[in-house]
Scaffold this active site. Structure first.
Site, mmCIF file in Angstrom:
data_model
loop_
_atom_site.group_PDB
_atom_site.id
_atom_site.type_symbol
_atom_site.label_atom_id
_atom_site.label_comp_id
_atom_site.label_asym_id
_atom_site.label_seq_id
_atom_site.Cartn_x
_atom_site.Cartn_y
_atom_site.Cartn_z
ATOM 1 N N VAL A 142 10.810 4.826 9.244
ATOM 2 C CA VAL A 142 10.138 6.085 8.910
ATOM 3 C C VAL A 142 8.667 5.850 8.578
ATOM 4 O O VAL A 142 8.285 4.760 8.145
ATOM 5 C CB VAL A 142 10.834 6.807 7.731
ATOM 6 C CG1 VAL A 142 12.214 7.307 8.134
ATOM 7 C CG2 VAL A 142 10.920 5.913 6.499
ATOM 8 N N ARG A 190 -0.039 7.010 7.428
ATOM 9 C CA ARG A 190 0.113 7.056 5.955
ATOM 10 C C ARG A 190 -0.271 8.420 5.393
ATOM 11 O O ARG A 190 0.201 8.816 4.330
ATOM 12 C CB ARG A 190 -0.786 5.996 5.289
ATOM 13 C CG ARG A 190 -0.375 4.561 5.559
ATOM 14 C CD ARG A 190 -1.118 3.630 4.600
ATOM 15 N NE ARG A 190 -1.067 2.235 4.998
ATOM 16 C CZ ARG A 190 -0.076 1.391 4.699
ATOM 17 N NH1 ARG A 190 0.969 1.815 4.028
ATOM 18 N NH2 ARG A 190 -0.122 0.131 5.082
ATOM 19 N N ASP A 236 3.580 3.437 6.698
ATOM 20 C CA ASP A 236 2.809 3.260 7.932
ATOM 21 C C ASP A 236 3.615 2.606 9.043
ATOM 22 O O ASP A 236 4.686 2.048 8.831
ATOM 23 C CB ASP A 236 1.616 2.343 7.659
ATOM 24 C CG ASP A 236 2.044 0.882 7.516
ATOM 25 O OD1 ASP A 236 2.979 0.617 6.734
ATOM 26 O OD2 ASP A 236 1.474 0.019 8.203
ATOM 27 N N GLU A 251 7.889 2.180 -6.017
ATOM 28 C CA GLU A 251 8.005 1.656 -4.649
ATOM 29 C C GLU A 251 8.179 2.820 -3.681
ATOM 30 O O GLU A 251 8.778 3.843 -4.019
ATOM 31 C CB GLU A 251 9.204 0.691 -4.604
ATOM 32 C CG GLU A 251 9.518 0.062 -3.269
ATOM 33 C CD GLU A 251 8.409 -0.801 -2.665
ATOM 34 O OE1 GLU A 251 7.309 -0.274 -2.471
ATOM 35 O OE2 GLU A 251 8.675 -1.977 -2.366
ATOM 36 N N ASP A 278 14.286 -1.283 1.436
ATOM 37 C CA ASP A 278 14.907 -1.520 2.741
ATOM 38 C C ASP A 278 15.926 -2.654 2.584
ATOM 39 O O ASP A 278 17.053 -2.418 2.157
ATOM 40 C CB ASP A 278 13.779 -1.837 3.731
ATOM 41 C CG ASP A 278 14.234 -1.999 5.162
ATOM 42 O OD1 ASP A 278 15.229 -1.383 5.544
ATOM 43 O OD2 ASP A 278 13.566 -2.730 5.919
ATOM 44 N N LYS A 333 17.144 2.883 1.826
ATOM 45 C CA LYS A 333 18.032 2.782 2.988
ATOM 46 C C LYS A 333 19.206 1.905 2.583
ATOM 47 O O LYS A 333 19.159 0.687 2.762
ATOM 48 C CB LYS A 333 17.308 2.100 4.161
ATOM 49 C CG LYS A 333 16.123 2.831 4.733
ATOM 50 C CD LYS A 333 15.599 2.002 5.912
ATOM 51 C CE LYS A 333 14.244 2.440 6.371
ATOM 52 N NZ LYS A 333 13.684 1.512 7.385
ATOM 53 N N LYS A 373 0.813 -1.198 0.000
ATOM 54 C CA LYS A 373 0.000 0.000 0.000
ATOM 55 C C LYS A 373 0.857 1.263 0.000
ATOM 56 O O LYS A 373 0.408 2.334 -0.379
ATOM 57 C CB LYS A 373 -0.881 0.035 1.271
ATOM 58 C CG LYS A 373 -1.837 -1.094 1.437
ATOM 59 C CD LYS A 373 -2.574 -0.921 2.780
ATOM 60 C CE LYS A 373 -3.405 -2.121 3.101
ATOM 61 N NZ LYS A 373 -3.939 -2.055 4.482
ATOM 62 N N GLY A 374 2.097 1.129 0.466
ATOM 63 C CA GLY A 374 2.906 2.296 0.794
ATOM 64 C C GLY A 374 3.095 3.308 -0.314
ATOM 65 O O GLY A 374 3.273 4.491 -0.040
HETATM 66 P P1 IMP Z 1 12.270 -4.738 1.737
HETATM 67 O O1 IMP Z 1 11.770 -5.972 1.050
HETATM 68 O O2 IMP Z 1 12.955 -5.064 3.041
HETATM 69 O O3 IMP Z 1 13.105 -3.842 0.863
HETATM 70 O O4 IMP Z 1 10.999 -3.980 2.235
HETATM 71 C C1 IMP Z 1 10.299 -3.108 1.480
HETATM 72 C C2 IMP Z 1 8.973 -2.786 2.130
HETATM 73 O O5 IMP Z 1 9.037 -2.784 3.575
HETATM 74 C C3 IMP Z 1 8.588 -1.381 1.759
HETATM 75 O O6 IMP Z 1 7.877 -1.372 0.555
HETATM 76 C C4 IMP Z 1 7.751 -0.951 2.936
HETATM 77 O O7 IMP Z 1 6.414 -1.338 2.728
HETATM 78 C C5 IMP Z 1 8.328 -1.690 4.111
HETATM 79 N N1 IMP Z 1 9.278 -0.837 4.858
HETATM 80 C C6 IMP Z 1 10.629 -0.930 4.873
HETATM 81 N N2 IMP Z 1 11.174 0.018 5.642
HETATM 82 C C7 IMP Z 1 10.143 0.754 6.117
HETATM 83 C C8 IMP Z 1 10.077 1.923 6.980
HETATM 84 O O8 IMP Z 1 11.059 2.486 7.479
HETATM 85 N N3 IMP Z 1 8.812 2.390 7.240
HETATM 86 C C9 IMP Z 1 7.694 1.819 6.723
HETATM 87 N N4 IMP Z 1 7.724 0.747 5.914
HETATM 88 C C10 IMP Z 1 8.935 0.205 5.625
HETATM 89 MG MG MG Z 2 6.059 -1.047 0.055
#
Ligand code: IMP
Ligand code: MG
Length: 176
Positions: free
Chosen positions: A150, A162, A156, A96, A100, A128, A40-41
């Site tokens: 964040v 959000r 969220d 996206e 992370d 990040k 959803k982000g």
């Molecule tokens: P990844 O697979 O670890 O790169 O995660 C990506 C997803 O994790 C993002 O699309 C977000 O939905 C969520 N996410 C990662 N870091 C944060 C944060 O600091 N705040 C909120 N959502 C996060």
């Molecule tokens: Mg996301």
């Protein structure tokens, strides 16, 4: 009570999206683009971004599960809602909110790459770099941010925050 420290103000975010949109318009000049936002982000980001792009734009959505209500990656990526549109022969631009660990994007790049798109790129508002567990290419990044949790501008914590117009670091203060 958790505290919110503003990291990226509304004007900074909006100015950066102007710059990203200008680059995208130049890079995709004369081409049609299928924006695929990862729910959803990214719903706030894609709304602001798509309105700054050219006329030949379509918007679709996918939803994956990678996080529960806890602030850490499960490492497991599952498609909860797939795109409605065929990617074959299309310029697919994944939208996206934040990269992370990189697991979500790495999985989606691999999966969507098999659908024979004309091109497949990624635009992420936030990244990040210090949190990366899997290397993944992100062609367009709004802001590199520190490895802290964040919220706001679509992001969220347990579905809250959000709707903030800015991005803030969320700090859970010690229980009284
Ligand atoms: P990844 O697979 O670890 O790169 O995660 C990506 C997803 O994790 C993002 O699309 C977000 O939905 C969520 N996410 C990662 N870091 C944060 C944060 O600091 N705040 C909120 N959502 C996060
Ligand atoms: Mg996301």
């Amino acid at each position: 009570m958790p505290t919110l420290d503003v990291l990226l103000s509304e004007p900074r975010i909006q100015a950066r999206i102007d710059e990203l949109a200008a680059r995208l318009r130049a890079d995709y000049a004369g081409e049609s683009v299928l924006l695929v936002a990862i729910l959803k982000g990214s719903f706030v980001f894609v709304a602001d971004l798509c309105r700054r792009l050219g006329e030949d734009i379509e918007v679709d959505f996918v939803q994956v599960s990678s996080y529960g209500d806890e602030h850490r990656s499960s490492g497991v990526v599952k498609i909860k809602k797939d795109a409605d549109t065929s990617f074959e022969g299309r310029n697919v631009l994944l939208v996206e909110d934040i990269v992370d660990t990189g697991r979500t994007l790495s999985h989606l790049r691999e999966l969507f790459g098999t659908r024979r798109p004309k091109s497949l790129r990624v635009v992420a508002l936030l990244s990040k770099p210090d949190a990366r567990a899997v290397p993944v290419e992100v062609e367009y990044v709004g802001f590199d941010i520190p490895n802290e949790y964040v919220v706001g501008y679509g992001l969220d914590s347990a579905e809250r925050y959000r709707n903030l117009r800015y991005v803030a670091v969320l700090r859970e203060s010690a229980t009284p």
